[in-house]
Design a protein around this motif. Structure first.
Motif, PDB file in Angstrom:
ATOM      1  N   VAL A 424       0.849  -1.196   0.000  1.00  0.00           N
ATOM      2  CA  VAL A 424       0.000   0.000   0.000  1.00  0.00           C
ATOM      3  C   VAL A 424       0.882   1.243   0.000  1.00  0.00           C
ATOM      4  O   VAL A 424       1.722   1.427   0.883  1.00  0.00           O
ATOM      5  CB  VAL A 424      -0.923  -0.003   1.241  1.00  0.00           C
ATOM      6  CG1 VAL A 424      -1.840   1.212   1.210  1.00  0.00           C
ATOM      7  CG2 VAL A 424      -1.731  -1.285   1.295  1.00  0.00           C
ATOM      8  N   ASN A 425       0.689   2.098  -1.011  1.00  0.00           N
ATOM      9  CA  ASN A 425       1.504   3.314  -1.143  1.00  0.00           C
ATOM     10  C   ASN A 425       2.979   3.008  -0.852  1.00  0.00           C
ATOM     11  O   ASN A 425       3.588   3.582   0.068  1.00  0.00           O
ATOM     12  CB  ASN A 425       0.997   4.406  -0.195  1.00  0.00           C
ATOM     13  CG  ASN A 425      -0.433   4.801  -0.502  1.00  0.00           C
ATOM     14  OD1 ASN A 425      -0.839   4.849  -1.657  1.00  0.00           O
ATOM     15  ND2 ASN A 425      -1.208   5.075   0.534  1.00  0.00           N
ATOM     16  N   PRO A 426       3.579   2.093  -1.590  1.00  0.00           N
ATOM     17  CA  PRO A 426       4.914   1.585  -1.243  1.00  0.00           C
ATOM     18  C   PRO A 426       6.001   2.651  -1.330  1.00  0.00           C
ATOM     19  O   PRO A 426       5.977   3.517  -2.206  1.00  0.00           O
ATOM     20  CB  PRO A 426       5.153   0.473  -2.265  1.00  0.00           C
ATOM     21  CG  PRO A 426       4.256   0.809  -3.409  1.00  0.00           C
ATOM     22  CD  PRO A 426       3.054   1.468  -2.820  1.00  0.00           C
ATOM     23  N   THR A 427       6.939   2.551  -0.432  1.00  0.00           N
ATOM     24  CA  THR A 427       8.123   3.423  -0.461  1.00  0.00           C
ATOM     25  C   THR A 427       9.378   2.591  -0.691  1.00  0.00           C
ATOM     26  O   THR A 427      10.487   3.100  -0.549  1.00  0.00           O
ATOM     27  CB  THR A 427       8.260   4.190   0.863  1.00  0.00           C
ATOM     28  OG1 THR A 427       8.375   3.256   1.932  1.00  0.00           O
ATOM     29  CG2 THR A 427       7.085   5.112   1.094  1.00  0.00           C
ATOM     30  N   ASN A 428       9.195   1.312  -0.992  1.00  0.00           N
ATOM     31  CA  ASN A 428      10.345   0.440  -1.212  1.00  0.00           C
ATOM     32  C   ASN A 428      10.042  -0.529  -2.340  1.00  0.00           C
ATOM     33  O   ASN A 428       8.881  -0.768  -2.698  1.00  0.00           O
ATOM     34  CB  ASN A 428      10.719  -0.308   0.074  1.00  0.00           C
ATOM     35  CG  ASN A 428       9.523  -1.021   0.685  1.00  0.00           C
ATOM     36  OD1 ASN A 428       9.009  -1.979   0.132  1.00  0.00           O
ATOM     37  ND2 ASN A 428       9.059  -0.514   1.831  1.00  0.00           N
ATOM     38  N   VAL A 429      11.086  -1.102  -2.897  1.00  0.00           N
ATOM     39  CA  VAL A 429      10.958  -2.003  -4.035  1.00  0.00           C
ATOM     40  C   VAL A 429      10.180  -3.258  -3.649  1.00  0.00           C
ATOM     41  O   VAL A 429       9.349  -3.749  -4.426  1.00  0.00           O
ATOM     42  CB  VAL A 429      12.351  -2.374  -4.589  1.00  0.00           C
ATOM     43  CG1 VAL A 429      12.245  -3.493  -5.623  1.00  0.00           C
ATOM     44  CG2 VAL A 429      13.018  -1.159  -5.201  1.00  0.00           C
ATOM     45  N   MET A 430      10.450  -3.796  -2.462  1.00  0.00           N
ATOM     46  CA  MET A 430       9.743  -5.005  -2.048  1.00  0.00           C
ATOM     47  C   MET A 430       8.244  -4.773  -2.024  1.00  0.00           C
ATOM     48  O   MET A 430       7.455  -5.565  -2.572  1.00  0.00           O
ATOM     49  CB  MET A 430      10.232  -5.453  -0.661  1.00  0.00           C
ATOM     50  CG  MET A 430       9.845  -6.895  -0.319  1.00  0.00           C
ATOM     51  SD  MET A 430       8.118  -7.151   0.143  1.00  0.00           S
ATOM     52  CE  MET A 430       8.110  -6.453   1.786  1.00  0.00           C
ATOM     53  N   GLY A 431       7.795  -3.666  -1.388  1.00  0.00           N
ATOM     54  CA  GLY A 431       6.371  -3.368  -1.332  1.00  0.00           C
ATOM     55  C   GLY A 431       5.776  -3.129  -2.715  1.00  0.00           C
ATOM     56  O   GLY A 431       4.678  -3.607  -3.024  1.00  0.00           O
ATOM     57  N   ALA A 432       6.516  -2.412  -3.547  1.00  0.00           N
ATOM     58  CA  ALA A 432       6.031  -2.149  -4.902  1.00  0.00           C
ATOM     59  C   ALA A 432       5.914  -3.434  -5.705  1.00  0.00           C
ATOM     60  O   ALA A 432       4.970  -3.623  -6.490  1.00  0.00           O
ATOM     61  CB  ALA A 432       6.966  -1.166  -5.596  1.00  0.00           C
ATOM     62  N   SER A 433       6.885  -4.350  -5.522  1.00  0.00           N
ATOM     63  CA  SER A 433       6.830  -5.625  -6.247  1.00  0.00           C
ATOM     64  C   SER A 433       5.606  -6.436  -5.817  1.00  0.00           C
ATOM     65  O   SER A 433       4.974  -7.101  -6.639  1.00  0.00           O
ATOM     66  CB  SER A 433       8.113  -6.430  -6.013  1.00  0.00           C
ATOM     67  OG  SER A 433       8.181  -6.920  -4.677  1.00  0.00           O
TER      68      SER A 433
END
Length: 624
Positions: A424-433
């Motif tokens: 949710v509203n990622p600030t990192n690559v892991m979350g965005a992936s």
């Protein structure tokens, strides 16, 4: 054979010794009863009249008494551990013997004074108890003498709870020759028992007395022995206990009480989960059983912390076959051996392979045709993925895409993606992936008969790479305990809770949903660190330093479970909600996805900007 013969000889010798002591007890009880009845005189008329009669019946009386003692199993009990049951047996045996003596006297014409029979019964009972319980009394005295001698080495113990569990713990401390423990005081919130003694240990007051009593009695260890306490009561009391600087342990749960399986050896350390103050999450077992029972279930990443717990809970619900797929052989081997021991009749298949390998994934689906797929395989370490963003895309996004395509191709019924609040509203690559993985699921659901869903939740306590194992290791090494920021917060849930909800969410799946788990109230990481230090018997800032290191690349101050565009829809389980999917152009996304995977394979240095094109809510962090 010699050992067995020696044991049998010892048993016979003990029985013979008891018989001889009982013969003495009957004789002494009878003669003392006459002596008391004759007003402590050997020359009184009563003594002179009734003594010859007693001499005539004493031998038959001894024989009858020994018979009753055998009937009431007074020669089979282990008297070192004599309890109320043995005392009741003695009372009945002595009463039968006294009644038999009355009958014997009347039948033979050797009548005795009525008061004699009462005196005899009482004296015989006292003598028999004295003989039997002397075993236990001598043992207690020896233990006390040993404890006194080794007083400096003894662990001083406070027991919280004066009920059945506390009584069992105190009994074991009192009786065991091997426990280097000394119970000093008991705490109980029941005011009616304050000032009383439980197994020789004073009940000094309620929870408000814990810290004062810990200082007064020099307590080293506190045992929480109230298995029936509510989660809130448990948290409130343990919050007080952790300030004492003592080691904390607790009885595991109510089922041990029901089984009578409460002992010092079964005590467990108080864990950080005990201080969350939240009722354990319940699931509908019948729904889960109907969802999984008889089905072929595939768990990717089945050796990881989430994947292995998925396997445990699925195995308990009678699947037709459970397939574990993992790239790491050691993890796969460990969960395999555990399940083989616990569920010998389980149809279990453990495979080594990568979800990034198209041919391997297709071969697994072609051979086993799984009905349900739980996709837990993923890279999840935020800082590591910031340094290796292409690996996050290859493993998380490409692995999910290939596995989802195989599920569609080979007709799986359901595909459940394990996602994260970091999507949710990622600030990192892991979350965005992981957000891209959710979009893959939504896209696949639009064109497949397979029901594709995602389950999103926050941090799980004790999972590989979580803060709890790291904090424990740092405490064991003497500190410092590292916290990134004093105000950083996270949602937490235990691994079994999260997994049970994932399985039930799978039962609710109709396709395209993003299930969101209610994680309760967020917890400050600083509070977790502070409480864990105190639970380990140390003082934060004095014994163990807490060091603030600053936010890591891509790390948020707090996590969210929903995006602004998503709404919430309730399910039958109040802990599981359905987020309304965000609309996107599937065809455009498919082209972006192919390009993203191709760039990741080519180790693109510009992968973050392509990720941001796909996930507009992604904010490129300091790891760029």
């Amino acid at each position: 054979m010699s050992g067995k013969s020696h044991f049998l000889r010892g048993q016979k010798s003990r029985i013979v010794a008891l018989i001889l002591l009982d013969v003495m007890s009957v004789t002494i009880a009878a003669f003392v009863a006459i002596f008391i009845r004759s007003e402590f005189s050997f020359k009184g008329s009563i003594y002179v009249e009734y003594m010859p009669k007693l001499e005539r019946i004493i031998l038959p009386d001894i024989a009858v008494t020994l018979l009753f003692y055998f009937i009431w199993k007074l020669y089979k009990s282990v008297w070192r551990y004599a309890s109320a049951t043995e005392l009741i047996n003695i009372i009945f045996a002595a009463s039968c013997s006294a009644a038999a003596q009355v009958i014997l006297c009347v039948a033979t014409g050797n009548h005795m004074p009525r008061s004699y029979y009462i005196l005899y019964w009482f004296l015989l009972m006292v003598a028999t108890c004295g003989v039997r319980f002397s075993y236990r009394i001598l043992r207690i005295l020896r233990n006390k003498r040993t404890s006194y001698t080794a007083k400096k080495q003894c662990v001083n113990v406070m027991v919280i709870g004066g009920g059945a569990a506390g009584n069992m713990i105190l009994k074991e401390i009192e009786n065991s020759e091997y426990l280097n423990m000394q119970a000093k005081c008991v705490i109980d919130d029941n005011g009616g028992c304050h000032g009383k003694i439980l197994r020789g240990v004073p009940i000094v007051g309620d929870r408000d007395m814990i810290l004062e009593a810990a200082l007064q009695y020099g307590i080293d260890e506190i045992i929480f022995a109230i298995p029936s306490a509510s989660v809130q009561t448990r948290k409130e009391i343990l919050d007080i206990c952790k300030e004492s600087g003592c080691r904390l342990r607790t009885v595991p749960g109510m089922y041990q009480m029901i089984n009578g399986d409460v002992s010092v050896s079964k005590l467990k350390e108080v864990e950080i989960e005990d201080l969350l103050g939240r009722e354990p999450i319940q699931i509908n077992s019948e729904e889960v059983l109907g969802h999984v029972s008889g089905k072929v279930v595939l768990v990717t990443g089945g050796g990881g912390s989430i994947g292995s717990e998925l396997c445990r809970q699925i195995a308990a619900h009678n699947p037709g076959r459970l397939i574990i797929l993992d790239i790491y052989e050691n993890n796969a081997y460990e969960i395999q051996q555990e399940l083989v021991r616990k569920y010998p009749n389980l149809h279990l298949t453990v495979l080594i392979g990568s979800v990034r390998n198209t041919n391997r994934i297709n071969s697994v689906f072609a051979q086993y045709h799984p009905n349900i797929v739980y996709h837990a395989a993923a890279h999840k370490h935020v800082p590591l993925m910031e340094d290796s963003p292409n690996e996050a895309i290859k493993n998380n996004v490409m692995g999910t895409y290939k596995t989802a395509q195989a599920a569609d191709r080979y007709g799986a019924e359901k595909f459940v993606l394990i996602s994260t609040d970091k999507a949710v509203n990622p600030t990192n690559v892991m979350g965005a992936s992981k957000r891209i993985c959710e979009m893959v699921i939504q896209m696949m659901n639009q064109k497949s008969k397979t029901n594709f869903v995602a389950v999103r939740f926050g941090n799980v306590l004790g999972s590989n790479g979580s803060v709890i194992p790291l904090f424990k290791q740092q405490i064991a090494e003497g500190g410092p305990v590292t916290v990134t920021h004093p105000d950083i917060i996270r949602y937490f849930m235990t691994i079994p809770e999260a997994v049970s909800l994932v399985i039930q969410a799978g039962a609710y799946a109709r396709g395209g949903e993003i299930f969101v788990l209610d994680m309760g109230e967020p917890v400050k990481i600083l509070d977790l660190a502070t409480n864990l230090i105190k639970l380990s018997g140390y003082q934060p800032g004095e014994d163990i330093e807490i060091k603030f290191t600053g936010l890591r690349p891509g790390e948020k101050m707090y996590e969210e479970l929903l995006m602004n565009e998503e709404g919430l829809k309730k399910t039958a389980n109040k802990m599981i909600f359905i987020g309304k999917p965000i609309e996107f152009e599937s065809e455009v996304f498919a082209r972006q996805l192919d390009r993203l995977i191709a760039d990741a394979r080519e180790e693109s240095a510009d992968i973050r900007h392509l990720i941001r094109e796909i996930v507009p809510t992604y904010v490129v962090g300091s790891g760029e």
